[in-house]
Design an enzyme around this catalytic site. Structure first.
Site, PDB file in Angstrom:
ATOM      1  N   CYS A   8       0.825  -1.219   0.000  1.00  0.00           N
ATOM      2  CA  CYS A   8       0.000   0.000   0.000  1.00  0.00           C
ATOM      3  C   CYS A   8       0.856   1.263   0.000  1.00  0.00           C
ATOM      4  CB  CYS A   8      -0.897   0.049   1.236  1.00  0.00           C
ATOM      5  SG  CYS A   8      -1.320  -1.527   1.974  1.00  0.00           S
ATOM      6  N   CYS A  47      -2.576   3.387   2.844  1.00  0.00           N
ATOM      7  CA  CYS A  47      -3.298   2.369   3.604  1.00  0.00           C
ATOM      8  C   CYS A  47      -4.348   3.018   4.498  1.00  0.00           C
ATOM      9  CB  CYS A  47      -2.339   1.517   4.426  1.00  0.00           C
ATOM     10  SG  CYS A  47      -3.119   0.009   5.057  1.00  0.00           S
ATOM     11  N   ASP A  48      -5.328   2.214   4.867  1.00  0.00           N
ATOM     12  CA  ASP A  48      -6.603   2.655   5.428  1.00  0.00           C
ATOM     13  C   ASP A  48      -6.567   3.916   6.283  1.00  0.00           C
ATOM     14  OD1 ASP A  48      -7.205   0.304   4.217  1.00  0.00           O
ATOM     15  OD2 ASP A  48      -8.091  -0.666   5.948  1.00  0.00           O
ATOM     16  N   LYS A  49      -5.900   3.878   7.436  1.00  0.00           N
ATOM     17  CA  LYS A  49      -5.999   4.989   8.386  1.00  0.00           C
ATOM     18  C   LYS A  49      -5.151   6.187   7.975  1.00  0.00           C
ATOM     19  CE  LYS A  49      -8.557   2.134  10.407  1.00  0.00           C
ATOM     20  NZ  LYS A  49      -8.291   1.088   9.422  1.00  0.00           N
ATOM     21  N   GLU A 107     -10.501  -4.232  13.919  1.00  0.00           N
ATOM     22  CA  GLU A 107     -11.309  -4.820  12.859  1.00  0.00           C
ATOM     23  C   GLU A 107     -11.317  -6.339  13.022  1.00  0.00           C
ATOM     24  OE1 GLU A 107     -10.612  -1.502   9.347  1.00  0.00           O
ATOM     25  OE2 GLU A 107      -9.677  -3.462   9.166  1.00  0.00           O
ATOM     26  N   SER A 129     -13.376  -4.664   8.708  1.00  0.00           N
ATOM     27  CA  SER A 129     -12.661  -4.259   7.510  1.00  0.00           C
ATOM     28  C   SER A 129     -13.656  -3.962   6.408  1.00  0.00           C
ATOM     29  CB  SER A 129     -11.720  -5.383   7.071  1.00  0.00           C
ATOM     30  OG  SER A 129     -11.289  -5.186   5.749  1.00  0.00           O
TER      31      SER A 129
END
Length: 573
Positions: free
Chosen positions: A55, A128-130, A450, A476
């Site tokens: 990512c 990436c996500d956060k 998650e 997720s």
């Protein structure tokens, strides 16, 4: 031609202008900067790049290319990095407790570097996500001219003629544990699923928040869905660097862009694309940075009336690359706008309104990924808010691709994710039941983990449609099935989820938006008197500090008062 800027009105004057700033300038000369470069605005080029996961591996490269655009626009780029916690690697063990906490650390670290060095603008790269909401939260908090750039998604893997994402790897673990596939198949899928650089390819949290970046106006139009390996990502990086200088010249700031209407637009796009339930956590957190009231219930209300139109994994067929090929986020917004679902008035980083940007988009009827709002996949959104006696402070479920929207069954209670996962592996989950995983909320976890490892294993065993799962933790974006997260108040606060016992009947209705614990109030009152909070092992360090400060999930699980408490804004120093 590059703009000419008056630095006496910019934050960087404190570190570069006047005889008294000679000590600071000496450091810039030490790095090879010229007098002319020191006289220009200082633009932070912030990267969440690292070697932790694919990512993030192209972000530093893209950020370095962005320097050229900043210089072309008349600025001086100053690179620095922040951290990430990559959910796919942190998933399914104690490392996931660090994930949501990292959102705050990312925002805080960008804020501190900006404040300490007095930079005038930001171009932020995240993968990436956060790191996506964390980067945008910092932009809104500081309120200097800013552009958000997503590093891009991974290309799909291929196995036996079908596209793969990391979701397939988590689910094959469940099939293997159920004896439904050989180890050789598991190994082949794990080696094929992630073929190179980029974030998870489905409409999981990273791509959901990348869509938010464009929908809310902080990203350049159709800049975020191009996969990480594409050459066009370099063009995006340069364009972002040039355009942030235009924003600086015109003094267009993030809070001018991210109005209440812009947040509503973003929530529409989350629902329309079947996005991650984490969108309902991150949008309130971003709104907090602007001083805008926009909580889980506001998000859920918008979800109720939004058609689900993008056929994306995990509920659908396609991945981010396919959405890019179909026309990207702006193609989604084109049909939403034409159908009256979006407000075209909010400003964007182009210097034009969203409506003006959308005038340049022509609907493509020949692609198969994005449906016209007149003929949606389903008439209401892919994400639904819930509320009831089981969750007075709300909960959320992703219904994209689901056929069963009501579920009633007896509770099977677990005190943490590890206990639930062990029961899944041991095939001890009862068909027709409601799995309850508690003590995983923002405070109680701490960190609001998650649960993809558990939900994917259930699906892999063929139980995904046969049980429901509720938790005060999160899911997720890759989770599918009847999985309800963000249940509040969380167990650590003594919410109803703390009082549930095995066998209690829980009724969930994603059509009506309700989630009820069918236990008499008198019985719950008796249980409440006997209840004591469950301890955890994080009694020092960052996770302890987070647990002391974090607020409820329905308000975004934020750790500070936000813009409402401000007496000054960094951009105005």
């Amino acid at each position: 031609m590059p703009h000419t800027f008056d630095k006496s009105r910019l934050p960087s004057r404190y570190v570069s202008v006047g005889p008294e700033r000679a000590p600071q300038r000496s450091y810039y000369y030490a790095m090879g900067m010229t007098e002319e470069e020191i006289a220009r605005p200082f633009v932070a080029v912030v990267s969440a790049g690292n070697d932790s996961a694919p990512c993030n591996t192209t972000l530093d490269f893209q950020a370095n290319i962005c320097r050229d655009g900043v210089e072309q626009g008349g600025g001086t780029p100053r690179r620095f990095n922040t951290i990430t916690v990559t959910d796919g690697i942190a998933m399914g063990h104690q490392g996931m407790k660090s994930s949501l906490v990292s959102r705050e650390v990312i925002a805080d670290s960008v804020e501190l570097s900006m404040r300490g060095h007095c930079y005038d603008a930001i171009v932020g790269f995240a993968g990436c996500d956060k790191s996506l909401p964390g980067m945008m939260m910092a932009m809104l908090r500081l309120n200097v001219p800013s552009i958000f750039v997503y590093g891009g998604s991974i290309l799909p893997g291929r196995y036996e003629g079908r596209d793969l994402t990391v979701q397939d790897v988590f689910e094959v673990v469940g099939r293997y544990s159920a004896g439904a596939c050989p180890l050789s198949e598991l190994t082949a899928i794990e080696k094929a699923a992630c073929p190179g650089h980029g974030a998870c390819g489905g409409q999981f949290t990273a791509n959901t928040m990348a869509c938010v970046g464009e929908a809310i106006g902080l990203s350049l139009p159709n800049s975020n869905m191009a996969p990480a390996p594409y050459k066009s990502r370099e063009e995006v990086a340069v364009s972002a660097g040039k355009q942030v200088m235009e924003l600086l010249a015109r003094n267009i700031r993030p809070r001018d862009i991210c109005t209440r209407a812009a947040f509503e637009n973003a929530a529409r796009v989350v629902a329309a694309t079947g996005g991650s339930t984490n969108g309902a956590l991150h949008l309130p957190a971003m709104a907090n940075e602007c001083g805008i009231d926009f909580d889980l219930f506001d998000v859920a209300e918008i979800f109720k009336s939004t058609p689900y139109i993008a056929d994306l994994k995990p509920g659908g067929q396609y991945v981010a690359k396919d959405m890019h090929d179909a026309g990207g986020v702006y193609m989604v917004m084109k049909t939403l706008f034409d159908g009256g679902f979006l407000d075209g008035n909010p400003m964007t980083v182009t210097g034009k309104t969203l409506g003006e940007n959308l005038e340049e988009i022509t609907w493509n009827p020949d692609q198969k990924v994005i449906y016209d709002v007149k003929t949606p996949i389903t008439p209401t959104g892919g994400v639904v808010g819930l509320r009831g006696s089981m969750a007075p402070d709300g909960a959320i479920v992703k219904v994209a691709g689901m056929h069963r929207l009501q579920f009633t069954g007896p509770a099977q209670v677990f005190e943490c994710e590890e206990d639930a996962y062990a029961a899944v592996e041991a095939r001890k989950i009862v068909e027709g039941g409601v799995i309850v995983i508690r003590n995983e909320g923002p405070k109680g976890g701490p960190g609001m983990r998650e649960m993809l490892a558990t939900t994917a294993a259930l699906y892999g065993q063929g139980m995904g449609e046969k049980v429901a799962l509720i938790t005060d933790g999160r899911f997720s974006g890759a989770t599918r099935g009847f999985c309800i997260g963000h249940v509040g108040p969380e167990a650590a606060e003594g919410g109803p989820i703390a009082l549930v016992k095995d066998g209690d009947i829980i009724a969930i209705d994603a059509v009506a938006g309700t989630i009820e614990l069918e236990v008499p109030e008198a019985e719950l009152a008796t249980r409440r008197k006997a209840w004591t909070p469950r301890g955890h092992d994080y009694n020092s360090g960052a996770l302890w500090r987070y647990a002391q400060n974090v607020g409820p999930a329905w308000q975004g699980a934020v750790t500070h008062p936000g813009a409402k408490a401000e007496t000054h804004v960094f951009a105005d120093i």
